[in-house]
Scaffold this active site. Structure first.
Site, mmCIF file in Angstrom:
data_model
loop_
_atom_site.group_PDB
_atom_site.id
_atom_site.type_symbol
_atom_site.label_atom_id
_atom_site.label_comp_id
_atom_site.label_asym_id
_atom_site.label_seq_id
_atom_site.Cartn_x
_atom_site.Cartn_y
_atom_site.Cartn_z
ATOM 1 C CE LYS A 159 -0.868 -2.036 -7.235
ATOM 2 N NZ LYS A 159 -0.721 -0.311 -7.697
HETATM 3 N N1 PMP Z 1 4.417 2.605 -6.609
HETATM 4 C C1 PMP Z 1 3.082 3.071 -6.698
HETATM 5 C C2 PMP Z 1 2.431 4.084 -5.822
HETATM 6 C C3 PMP Z 1 2.777 2.151 -7.514
HETATM 7 O O1 PMP Z 1 1.355 2.646 -7.909
HETATM 8 C C4 PMP Z 1 3.241 0.549 -7.742
HETATM 9 C C5 PMP Z 1 2.665 0.494 -8.973
HETATM 10 N N2 PMP Z 1 1.775 -0.751 -8.665
HETATM 11 C C6 PMP Z 1 4.430 1.009 -7.851
HETATM 12 C C7 PMP Z 1 5.434 1.665 -6.829
HETATM 13 C C8 PMP Z 1 5.240 -0.475 -8.157
HETATM 14 O O2 PMP Z 1 4.954 -1.008 -7.730
HETATM 15 P P1 PMP Z 1 5.588 -2.751 -9.229
HETATM 16 O O3 PMP Z 1 6.255 -2.599 -9.348
HETATM 17 O O4 PMP Z 1 5.732 -3.277 -7.894
HETATM 18 O O5 PMP Z 1 4.740 -2.113 -10.281
#
Ligand code: PMP
Length: 299
Positions: A159
């Site tokens: 991330k």
């Molecule tokens: N894809 C992207 C590009 C994101 O920014 C997020 C948010 N963090 C997600 C998927 C979903 O991740 P999560 O459910 O862990 O928040």
């Protein structure tokens, strides 16, 4: 709509081990993380005083940094505690929590091994990511022009702040055209995800979602898959071509900020906010709210 600027709020930000007055939580212009994208972050939500899946987020933060070849100088337990300390210091019980780690300013140039790694955690009250009415009628989205990169081209599992560059461009373009968000394909042309959330479709009572190996396998995505399976709903993870969207009756996106948000439109494809979407919107909200979870467990 812009509220109080994020550098001018009251309260405390946890910065490198200390609760720091909000306005003093700054970094230097010559921070490696700013120039070369050496920054990783998390997005968490606290509901009724409990941060949902906190340690999973802290673990992903540590792993995101390792993928970018840096080590956060705190353990997962210490990062968990920093998140809890910052919400407590700001008197929050329902909040969005944003940990971020970045390379500091000891070394400039592409190499950055000698930089100190910093960690900050901020938290603030953040309501619904989309218009709250979207839960009932779905959001309108368009197809993005940029594609999620091949994992051989970019560190897709991290991330990493740098991976959001194309998401921001696409979100702006979508909003300019009057849409709430954009849906990105992967580098091969299969459906991938939204600019900050994963995506699901429904056909004949079965959930279909893209295999998450070219993008973040969201914590919400995995939670919703579990919730669906508990309900006896079959979930298929596979490659999905954009032309197949015509066969799907429902669509929703999932993410910590977005929670479970139904989608009514992607480009020329239209969806209804059907029973499965509504069920999973509610199952997710019931799960993340500890008080409602306790009522469900007792009944
Ligand atoms: N894809 C992207 C590009 C994101 O920014 C997020 C948010 N963090 C997600 C998927 C979903 O991740 P999560 O459910 O862990 O928040």
């Amino acid at each position: 709509m812009v509220g109080i600027p994020y550098d001018q709020r009251d309260g405390f930000i946890w910065l490198d081990g200390k609760l720091t007055p909000w306005a003093e939580a700054t970094l230097h212009l010559l921070s490696h993380g700013l120039h070369y994208g050496g920054a990783v972050f998390e997005g968490e939500r606290m509901y009724d005083g409990e941060i949902f899946k906190l340690s999973e987020h802290s673990e992903r933060l540590v792993e995101s940094a390792r993928i970018l070849d840096f080590e956060i100088p705190y353990t997962v337990a210490e990062i968990d505690q920093a998140c809890r300390d910052v919400v407590a210091a700001n008197g929050l019980t329902n909040a969005y929590v944003r940990p971020i780690a970045w390379r500091g300013s000891e070394q400039m140039g592409v190499a950055g091994q000698n930089n100190t790694v910093h960690l900050g955690v901020a938290a603030w009250d953040w309501g619904s990511y989309f218009d709250p009415a979207a839960r009932l009628k779905g959001i309108r989205t368009t197809f993005a022009q940029y594609r999620r990169p091949d994992p051989a081209t970019a560190p897709s599992k991290s991330k990493a702040a740098g991976l959001y560059m194309i998401c921001t461009i696409e979100k702006h373009r979508a909003e300019r055209l009057g849409y709430a968000d954009a849906v990105m394909l992967d580098w091969r042309g299969y459906v991938a995800e939204a600019t900050g959330a994963n995506i699901f479709f429904v056909k004949d009572g079965v959930l279909h979602t893209p295999e998450a190996w070219a993008f973040l396998n969201g914590i919400t995505r995995r939670t919703v898959i579990d919730l669906a399976r508990k309900r006896g709903i079959e979930v298929v993870e596979r490659l999905i071509k954009p032309e197949e969207l015509t066969d799907f009756t429902e669509c929703f996106i999932t993410g910590t900020a977005a929670e479970v948000t139904p989608v009514s439109e992607i480009g020329e494809y239209h969806f209804e906010v059907g029973e499965i979407s509504k069920t999973l919107v509610n199952d997710y909200l019931n799960l993340v709210h500890p008080q409602q979870r306790a009522v469900a467990a007792a009944s």
